[in-house]
Every structure is written in C-alpha cells, then in structure tokens.
Design a protein around this motif. Structure first.
Motif, PDB file in Angstrom:
ATOM      1  N   ARG A 143      37.448  46.467  41.931  1.00  0.00           N
ATOM      2  CA  ARG A 143      36.802  45.271  41.449  1.00  0.00           C
ATOM      3  C   ARG A 143      36.441  44.724  42.951  1.00  0.00           C
ATOM      4  O   ARG A 143      36.774  45.133  43.842  1.00  0.00           O
ATOM      5  CB  ARG A 143      37.749  43.706  41.205  1.00  0.00           C
ATOM      6  N   ASP A 144      34.525  44.515  42.804  1.00  0.00           N
ATOM      7  CA  ASP A 144      34.420  44.026  44.054  1.00  0.00           C
ATOM      8  C   ASP A 144      34.910  42.970  44.717  1.00  0.00           C
ATOM      9  O   ASP A 144      35.733  42.324  44.534  1.00  0.00           O
ATOM     10  CB  ASP A 144      32.531  44.000  43.641  1.00  0.00           C
ATOM     11  N   ASP A 145      34.593  42.894  46.300  1.00  0.00           N
ATOM     12  CA  ASP A 145      35.027  41.927  46.718  1.00  0.00           C
ATOM     13  C   ASP A 145      35.177  40.015  46.512  1.00  0.00           C
ATOM     14  O   ASP A 145      36.573  39.819  46.325  1.00  0.00           O
ATOM     15  CB  ASP A 145      34.007  42.029  48.137  1.00  0.00           C
ATOM     16  N   ALA A 146      33.794  40.128  45.873  1.00  0.00           N
ATOM     17  CA  ALA A 146      34.321  38.699  45.150  1.00  0.00           C
ATOM     18  C   ALA A 146      34.509  38.683  44.409  1.00  0.00           C
ATOM     19  O   ALA A 146      36.121  37.952  44.231  1.00  0.00           O
ATOM     20  CB  ALA A 146      32.545  38.177  44.952  1.00  0.00           C
ATOM     21  N   ALA A 147      35.050  39.497  43.814  1.00  0.00           N
ATOM     22  CA  ALA A 147      35.960  39.674  42.227  1.00  0.00           C
ATOM     23  C   ALA A 147      37.593  39.413  42.939  1.00  0.00           C
ATOM     24  O   ALA A 147      38.772  38.327  42.321  1.00  0.00           O
ATOM     25  CB  ALA A 147      36.161  40.352  41.449  1.00  0.00           C
ATOM     26  N   LEU A 148      37.716  40.155  43.742  1.00  0.00           N
ATOM     27  CA  LEU A 148      39.234  39.809  44.620  1.00  0.00           C
ATOM     28  C   LEU A 148      39.348  39.064  45.169  1.00  0.00           C
ATOM     29  O   LEU A 148      40.820  37.814  44.686  1.00  0.00           O
ATOM     30  CB  LEU A 148      39.113  41.043  45.387  1.00  0.00           C
ATOM     31  N   VAL A 149      38.653  38.061  45.846  1.00  0.00           N
ATOM     32  CA  VAL A 149      38.529  36.896  46.015  1.00  0.00           C
ATOM     33  C   VAL A 149      38.911  35.436  45.145  1.00  0.00           C
ATOM     34  O   VAL A 149      39.505  35.331  44.972  1.00  0.00           O
ATOM     35  CB  VAL A 149      37.266  36.501  47.151  1.00  0.00           C
ATOM     36  N   ALA A 150      38.442  35.536  44.245  1.00  0.00           N
ATOM     37  CA  ALA A 150      38.322  34.842  43.207  1.00  0.00           C
ATOM     38  C   ALA A 150      39.573  34.967  42.798  1.00  0.00           C
ATOM     39  O   ALA A 150      40.699  33.995  42.336  1.00  0.00           O
ATOM     40  CB  ALA A 150      36.983  35.104  42.050  1.00  0.00           C
TER      41      ALA A 150
ATOM     42  N   THR B  83      35.862  34.788  53.588  1.00  0.00           N
ATOM     43  CA  THR B  83      36.541  35.059  53.383  1.00  0.00           C
ATOM     44  C   THR B  83      36.565  36.621  53.829  1.00  0.00           C
ATOM     45  O   THR B  83      35.191  36.954  53.873  1.00  0.00           O
ATOM     46  CB  THR B  83      36.482  35.025  51.627  1.00  0.00           C
ATOM     47  N   ARG B  84      37.576  36.945  54.181  1.00  0.00           N
ATOM     48  CA  ARG B  84      37.099  38.961  54.481  1.00  0.00           C
ATOM     49  C   ARG B  84      38.623  39.551  53.380  1.00  0.00           C
ATOM     50  O   ARG B  84      38.999  39.018  53.232  1.00  0.00           O
ATOM     51  CB  ARG B  84      37.414  39.160  55.925  1.00  0.00           C
ATOM     52  N   VAL B  85      37.965  40.327  52.468  1.00  0.00           N
ATOM     53  CA  VAL B  85      38.750  41.568  52.069  1.00  0.00           C
ATOM     54  C   VAL B  85      38.609  42.571  52.828  1.00  0.00           C
ATOM     55  O   VAL B  85      37.644  43.486  53.164  1.00  0.00           O
ATOM     56  CB  VAL B  85      37.505  41.940  50.774  1.00  0.00           C
TER      57      VAL B  85
ATOM     58  N   ILE C   4      43.334  40.087  51.334  1.00  0.00           N
ATOM     59  CA  ILE C   4      42.556  39.145  51.376  1.00  0.00           C
ATOM     60  C   ILE C   4      42.744  37.829  52.039  1.00  0.00           C
ATOM     61  O   ILE C   4      43.510  37.158  52.128  1.00  0.00           O
ATOM     62  CB  ILE C   4      41.753  38.326  49.259  1.00  0.00           C
ATOM     63  N   THR C   5      41.955  37.990  53.186  1.00  0.00           N
ATOM     64  CA  THR C   5      42.563  36.582  53.831  1.00  0.00           C
ATOM     65  C   THR C   5      41.489  35.543  53.622  1.00  0.00           C
ATOM     66  O   THR C   5      40.010  35.232  53.997  1.00  0.00           O
ATOM     67  CB  THR C   5      41.963  37.651  55.957  1.00  0.00           C
TER      68      THR C   5
END
Length: 482
Positions: free
Chosen positions: A383-390, A409-411, A317-318
């Motif tokens: 988990r989806d990208d938004a959840a990993l960012v959170a 952000t980038r996943v 996660i960047t």
C-alpha cells in the motif's frame, strides 16, 4: 559472537589495515574496536549515510527515531559503546514502562509473570485469555515431557504445552515486536535461549518458567531494562562514526563493494565505488543477502548458507498531534496487537509519553508511531504511504478513541529490515562460521547471526574485531533477539 575466523592468540605488534564493509551499527562498532586494538581502518558503505537501521529524524520540528528507538540496557554492549563515544550524559530510560495489549477489542494491561509471553501460572494471564485458555495452561503439569531436541519452533512447543491461545494472544505479539516474524516458525533456541535450556531441564513448561523467575528473584538485575538516547538511538551510529574518524579511521559512503578476493599470501583485494583497496583483513558487516553475494567467490559454502537467510520487511508510521487533540490518549507507553485479531498495525508507541526528550522538544505536541508488516505480509506493505497512514489512524481510533487529524505524518519503510531465525538457525550460523574459519583474515558480523538487537549486533562486531587483531574473545553469547 560472530562468524569469524582466525584463532585467538598473542596480539600482533601491528594488526595492519582492516577494511570493514558496511556502516550500520555493527560495522561502525567493529571499526571502533579495531582502532582500539591498534589496526588501521577503512569503512566502506554503499549508501550515502551511516547507521543502517538506526535513523534519526524529525516530525513537526520534534526529534524522533525513524528506526529502532531503544536498546536493551541489561546487556552492556550498547550502553557501553554509547558511553565510550561521549553519549553518557544523553542516556535516558523510558519515562514509563507500562504497556498494554489490544486484544478482543479492549486495551488491557500487559500481563506480568511471563517469559516472552510464556506464563509461570495460569493466573498470570487472567484477563487476557479465555476461561478455556486459562484452564488449558493448568493442564501443563499433567502432560508428559515434550522433547525439544536440538531446536523447536517457539509457537509449536508452547502450543503443545499450554495451548494455542497463549501463543496467539501473547507470545506472537511479543515476538513480533522483536522479529516481525511468525511464532510458529521462530526458533526457541535462537530467540529465547534461556527458555530453551529450561525446557530441557523440566518436564513442565510452567515449572521451567517459574525456575527462571526464581533465579531472577534471587539476584534481580539493577537498573532499567531498556535505554534510549536523547535525540534518538539513531544518533548513536553518528557518534560512533565521529569517534572512528577522530581516531584516524576512514569512512567512505557511496562506496558499494562489488568484489572481494584473496591475494597471496594472506591479504585481500576489494573493489568499491570504482576504487581498488588492499587489506590485511576484512570484516563483512552486511545483511545476509549482500554478504552472500560478496563471499560467493572465496567462500561459496558460507555464501550459500547466508543466501538462505530470510528477512521480514516492515514500515513505521510516525504521527504528530496537537496535545489538546490527544488529551484522552490512554496512559502508558503504548500497546501490542495480536495478529489473530485481524488489525493492520502490530504495535503502537506513545513516543511523547515514553521518551522525556520528545515531550521536552515540544510540550504542546503528542507524537505516536505505529508499525505494520510481519514476515510474509506483502499486501500491507504494498500500500502507498497515504493508505498506511489511514490504516494506522483507523486502528488507533478503534483502540484509543483518537480521531483527530494529525498535524504531520511520516512513513519509513524498512525493506528486508529484520532477519528471521527459524528452527535450525543456530546450526546454520555454526556452518557459516566453520566455512569462514577456513579463510584467515575474514570475519562476518551483524544481526543475522546471534541476535537482532543493538547490543547483540555490537557484541558480534567486537568479537569479529578481537579475533582479527589477535585479542582474546569471550565465550559465545546467547541471542534472545536483543
């Protein structure tokens, strides 16, 4: 070294046409070496790009790596290849090498005086371990020898000698950064071979570590431990591919190989992307699973061994922040996270601090990245990208106090990104080599054999190319993950 395997001998006048299957860094390095050795080369890549797990990208207009970001510089293969393909002027060491450990709710300086987390003295881990954990290390000298046999799990052996706290608080996060694996499954012989050999020669583990440290002290290595490349390590395979093409090699993307068969007397026939190719020799530079699928018809025993190699998946996660919002970020290049503390992320890199070229692209931006996912952790990666960012932002806030909203952000997900080296991995690789050796004109190489890092993958590729073209091959190298 790779599992290849025709005996080395006098170099033939014309090595002929060699097809390399896979255009990750191992396949491209093999192609580059084959061309140097006088072969005609075609590289076949199933995807639409070269580079495999090395991937350059950008966030908020700044160049970043979306895969591996550094390479071990105290092995010569990766730095040497970068120089050979015109990147000498872009090689850069990290701007800072000071890292931290986020443990028991506090960022603590990464301890020194250890070998992959295994200390030479209890004092080396003061501040990281409890008083009880430190006292347990001190009892190592009084314990009888723990036999390591032909192989043993890193965590099992270290815990028996020094206690589980050493493994859970330091060995586990360090090994997790390399293998995304479980220290209690990972092979000591394959992952930390120098420690395995020292453990054979000493009764006490701490004594073995001190012996290794003593040898290093008498002839300390020069130069940085790690090296990056301006613009990202992901630019390395692009430069190698350009060099391969400039030397007359062909690289075909969107060309998945669906069949590999021997032809009389010693050639090979391949079917890839609807086209048929003939080759005098073949290098299979694929992960273990796809390699097993291709080898099943001609080398079923090797295929069965490779099919049993397991992989760990992970995600990076960047995150990009305004510099003013991240002004209070702690010093250093980032931190590791022991899984025993129950957090989601396993590490964070302060990329703008670590790599001068990222800071130079936009001095007003701060780029961080976190990693999630270890062997067997399927729930997190589901988990989806938004959840990993959170989840990353939550852990970053808890560890560093950074609560600002990122500007971008980038996943990046790496499914089956890292091969696992469990106890007995070296023996499995030896069996693969023995089976492949029965087929002249065939070699396999890559991260599944003798090391998951960039230099080890390149070394295995060079060994494959040299054997197939009849050039001398150096002795087998140790893995150690890099």
């Amino acid at each position: 070294m790779c599992a290849s395997e025709t005996p080395a001998g006098p170099a033939p006048a014309d090595p002929g046409h060699v097809v390399v299957i896979g255009a990750g860094i191992a396949g491209l390095a093999a192609a580059h070496r084959l061309l140097e050795n006088g072969a005609r080369v075609t590289v076949l890549e199933a995807s639409d790009r070269v580079g495999g797990k090395l991937l350059p990208g950008e966030i908020a207009g700044v160049r970043v790596d979306l895969g591996a970001e550094s390479m071990l510089a105290r092995r010569p293969e990766a730095v040497g290849l970068a120089r050979a393909v015109g990147l000498a002027g872009r090689l850069q060491p990290p701007a800072t090498a000071s890292a931290s450990l986020w443990t028991r709710g506090v960022l603590r300086p990464m301890p020194k005086g250890h070998v992959m987390g295994v200390p030479g003295t209890a004092a080396a881990l003061a501040g990281v371990l409890s008083e009880e954990g430190l006292a347990r290390i001190g009892r190592d000298a009084d314990l009888p020898r723990t036999e390591v046999g032909d192989d043993v799990a890193v965590g099992e052996y270290v815990a028996a000698r020094l206690g589980r706290e050493v493994v859970d608080r330091l060995v586990e996060p360090l090994l997790g950064g390399v293998y995304a694996g479980d220290a209690y499954r990972i092979s000591l012989r394959s992952a930390v071979p120098q420690l395995f050999e020292a453990a054979r020669d000493h009764t006490s583990l701490t004594e073995a570590v001190r012996a290794l440290q003593g040898r290093t002290a008498t002839s300390p290595p020069s130069g940085p431990v790690f090296m990056g490349i301006e613009g990202g390590v992901g630019t390395l395979p692009l430069a190698v591919a350009d060099s391969v093409r400039a030397r007359g090699g062909k690289i075909l993307t969107g060309a998945p190989v669906t069949e590999l068969r021997r032809t009389a007397p010693e050639g090979w026939r391949l079917v890839a992307g609807g086209r048929e190719l003939q080759a005098d020799a073949v290098v299979v530079a694929l992960p273990a699973g796809p390699a097993a699928g291709l080898l099943r018809a001609e080398a079923p025993a090797a295929a069965a061994e490779l099919a049993a190699v397991e992989y760990a998946s992970m995600a990076l996660i960047t995150l990009a922040y305004r510099g003013s919002d991240a002004a209070a970020l702690p010093e250093g290049s980032g931190f590791l996270v022991p899984p025993v503390d129950g957090h989601t992320i396993k590490a964070s890199t302060f990329a703008s601090r670590k790599w001068g070229w990222i800071a130079g692209d936009d001095p007003g931006l701060v780029v961080l990245r976190t990693s999630v996912g270890r062997y067997g952790e399927t729930e997190i990666l589901g988990r989806d990208d938004a959840a990993l960012v959170a989840a990353s932002r939550h852990d970053l806030a808890e560890a560093t106090g950074l609560t600002a909203e990122p500007v971008a952000t980038r996943v990046t997900r790496w499914q089956d990104g890292l091969p696992q080296y469990p106890v007995g991995h070296h023996a499995r690789v030896a069996r693969v080599r023995a089976h492949v050796a029965k087929l002249p004109g065939l070699a396999v190489c890559g991260a599944a054999y003798d090391g998951v890092g960039i230099p080890a993958s390149i070394a295995s590729a060079h060994a494959a190319a040299d054997r197939l073209t009849g050039h001398p091959v150096p002795g087998r190298f140790g893995g150690a993950g890099e």
